[in-house]
Design an enzyme around this catalytic site. Structure first.
Site, short mmCIF file in Angstrom:
data_model
loop_
_atom_site.label_atom_id
_atom_site.label_comp_id
_atom_site.label_asym_id
_atom_site.label_seq_id
_atom_site.Cartn_x
_atom_site.Cartn_y
_atom_site.Cartn_z
N ASP A 244 0.88 -1.17 0.00
CA ASP A 244 0.00 0.00 0.00
C ASP A 244 0.92 1.22 0.00
O ASP A 244 1.48 1.60 1.02
CB ASP A 244 -0.91 -0.02 1.24
CG ASP A 244 -1.83 1.19 1.29
OD1 ASP A 244 -1.56 2.17 0.57
OD2 ASP A 244 -2.79 1.17 2.06
N LYS A 287 -3.03 11.28 -1.36
CA LYS A 287 -2.10 11.64 -0.29
C LYS A 287 -0.78 12.14 -0.90
O LYS A 287 -0.69 13.27 -1.35
CB LYS A 287 -1.88 10.45 0.65
CG LYS A 287 -3.05 10.15 1.59
CD LYS A 287 -4.15 9.40 0.94
CE LYS A 287 -5.15 8.85 1.93
NZ LYS A 287 -6.26 8.16 1.28
N PHE A 478 -17.12 4.00 11.42
CA PHE A 478 -16.59 5.29 11.87
C PHE A 478 -17.03 6.45 10.97
O PHE A 478 -17.11 7.58 11.42
CB PHE A 478 -15.05 5.26 11.97
CG PHE A 478 -14.36 4.92 10.68
CD1 PHE A 478 -14.16 3.61 10.29
CD2 PHE A 478 -13.90 5.93 9.84
CE1 PHE A 478 -13.54 3.29 9.11
CE2 PHE A 478 -13.27 5.63 8.64
CZ PHE A 478 -13.09 4.30 8.28
C1 LIG Z 1 -2.95 3.80 4.09
C2 LIG Z 1 -4.18 3.96 3.28
N1 LIG Z 1 -4.53 3.00 2.43
C3 LIG Z 1 -5.65 3.09 1.68
C4 LIG Z 1 -6.47 4.19 1.77
C5 LIG Z 1 -7.74 4.22 0.94
O1 LIG Z 1 -7.62 5.13 -0.07
P1 LIG Z 1 -8.86 5.96 -0.67
O2 LIG Z 1 -9.40 6.80 0.44
O3 LIG Z 1 -8.29 6.75 -1.79
O4 LIG Z 1 -9.88 4.97 -1.15
C6 LIG Z 1 -6.15 5.22 2.65
C7 LIG Z 1 -7.04 6.39 2.77
O5 LIG Z 1 -7.15 7.04 3.75
C8 LIG Z 1 -4.97 5.11 3.43
O6 LIG Z 1 -4.60 6.06 4.30
#
Ligand SMILES: Cc1ncc(COP(=O)(O)O)c(C=O)c1O
Length: 486
Positions: A244, A287, A478
């Site tokens: 990820d 992000k 949440f």
């Molecule tokens: C570490 C992490 N993985 C996956 C996601 C999911 O991504 P998205 O919100 O673009 O669907 C997030 C989102 O906050 C995240 O912080």
């Protein structure tokens, strides 16, 4: 060694301070400001509310900061997701959108950037990170599989479960201790990984699920050495590593600052090295890559790519846009390049560390060392008289909003959901409130306001009671749950 940024009274400048934690001594001070490598060209006015207004607003939102209206928020630290300020180059990129249904040139630009900076062979664009999580989970996970990983993330874990898998946490124990000063709390404990392999067998593990950095642990990085060790162990069993990479450049910066042998490498080089140790990745480009919407799945394996490219058409859109407009893909391509610039990253993480240091100096309990994308208040230590079934982190986030209009979010028992088998709340060791800093959006003065507000709530903590949940949705509760004050 710990790296922090602090105001130096003698010189009147910000400094990098390297602490030798073991011997409790300051070993090196380098004058170096974390100040922003940009200037402000456009501003967005925000609402400065009264206490009366905030009381009404948070009550109407069921004391859930996710249900507040943005217009009622002064400083919005709910998330760093899709909330960053785009650069003039990214805005110019929007004007270069090629909105062809198929084969947009922006897709090929994005593909080139992903090849160059992340090194993956194939790209499948998606509307955001969870779109990629859905596709990879459906393709790779079968009923009864297990997914070892360095602490769960909400959407990632849910998609793995919905595909029939079970997530197993194999992060180092230090990650669960908010006071541990271990610098790489995102590391995998290799003995735990070996145990999962021995217990379930390699054929039950479609991939090891690694995050850089680990959001739920407080934005904590994984070390390069640990990534190499994971790669070596999984290679022995033919297990894939899926990454990820939502905040991979921030992780790379922490490796540059804190891991031996990386001080002279650029964030871009370290980012690429991290990616090269994995087989594929899911990305929420909202992000690191500083776009308001977008994501992708990147993968080296030709067969998985073939299936993903077919599946994306069902759930997201054609394989050359995956739910994004052409202009979104262009802005993302430019944002990826900006995200791996050392100056950008020094200012981004520097601002987070600046806020963290203020709270540490005041004695507010936060997760240490300070991570890369936000400050995580330790709600258990902040409100020790509020038991976890009364939602201390949710309560604290609501109190902070009441005090100043600063919006934070819960990362504790509400986020952890219920046990699939017993239906009981999952009680995570970490009960946190996340103050997430959007990139390039707020100033140092905003950080001062946030610090003052947290300090005010901390001084008044004995008068704060918990809450009860009065509405609970079935999935990812949440986001939409409602509460009442006790
Ligand atoms: C570490 C992490 N993985 C996956 C996601 C999911 O991504 P998205 O919100 O673009 O669907 C997030 C989102 O906050 C995240 O912080």
């Amino acid at each position: 060694m710990i790296w922090i940024i602090k105001f130096d009274d003698l010189t009147g400048q910000f400094c990098n301070i390297i602490l030798d934690v073991k011997n409790n001594i300051m070993t090196k001070v380098i004058k170096h400001s974390w100040a922003e490598p940009y200037k402000i060209k456009m501003v967005e006015p925000v609402f400065m509310s009264t206490l009366e207004h905030r009381k009404e607003a948070i009550k109407e939102a069921g004391y859930n900061t996710f249900l507040l209206k943005s217009k009622d928020v002064y400083i919005d630290l709910l998330t760093d997701s899709g909330t960053s300020a785009m650069s003039d180059r990214q805005w110019a990129g929007l004007m270069m959108g090629d909105e062809a249904y198929a084969g947009s040139r922006n897709f090929y630009n994005l593909e080139d950037v992903i090849h160059e900076y992340y090194g993956y062979k194939h790209l499948v664009p998606t509307h955001q990170g969870r779109g990629a999580e859905h596709i990879i989970s459906q393709i790779m996970i079968k009923d009864g599989d297990v997914l070892p990983g360095n602490m769960y993330f909400t959407t990632t874990k849910l998609h793995q479960e919905m595909a029939g898998g079970k997530f197993i946490d194999i992060i180092v124990d230090e990650a669960h201790d908010p006071d541990s000063l271990f610098l790489f709390k995102g590391n995998v404990n290799l003995d735990k990984l070996q145990e999962v392999i021995d217990t379930y067998g390699a054929d039950k593990i479609p991939y090891v699920s690694i995050a850089t950095t680990v959001n739920m642990a407080g934005g904590q990085p994984i070390s390069m050495q640990n990534m190499k060790d994971i790669r070596a162990l999984t290679a022995k069993y033919g297990i894939k590593v899926i990454h990820d990479m939502t905040r991979v450049a921030e992780n790379a910066f922490m490796i540059q600052q804190n891991e031996e042998g990386y001080a002279d490498k650029t964030v871009a080089e370290i980012t690429r090295e991290l990616c090269d140790l994995t087989d594929g990745a899911t990305m929420s480009a909202k992000k690191d890559a500083m776009v308001n919407i977008g994501g992708f799945l990147a993968i080296n394996d030709d067969d998985i790519f073939d299936e993903a490219r077919n599946m994306v058409v069902i759930f997201e859109g054609l394989h050359t846009y995956g739910g994004m407009a052409g202009r979104d893909m262009e802005a993302m391509a430019i944002g990826i390049v900006e995200s791996v610039q050392d100056d950008h990253m020094r200012a981004r993480v520097g601002q987070v560390q600046y806020l963290g240091q203020q709270l540490i100096d005041f004695g507010v309990p936060i997760v240490k060392p300070v991570g890369t994308h936000g400050i995580f208040l330790d709600a258990k230590a902040f409100l020790p008289h509020v038991s976890q079934d009364k939602f201390p982190a949710q309560t604290l986030a609501a109190e902070l909003y009441l005090d100043s209009g600063v919006r934070a979010m819960e990362r504790g028992v509400v986020s952890a959901g219920r046990n699939k088998e017993t239906g009981e709340h999952n009680y995570p060791k970490l009960e946190l409130v996340r103050l997430t800093i959007p990139r390039r959006v707020y100033t140092q003065a905003h950080m001062d306001v946030v610090a003052e507000s947290v300090e005010t709530v901390f001084a008044n903590r004995e008068n704060i009671n918990g809450m009860k949940m009065v509405y609970e949705p079935k999935y990812l509760r949440f986001f939409q749950a409602k509460f009442e004050k006790l």
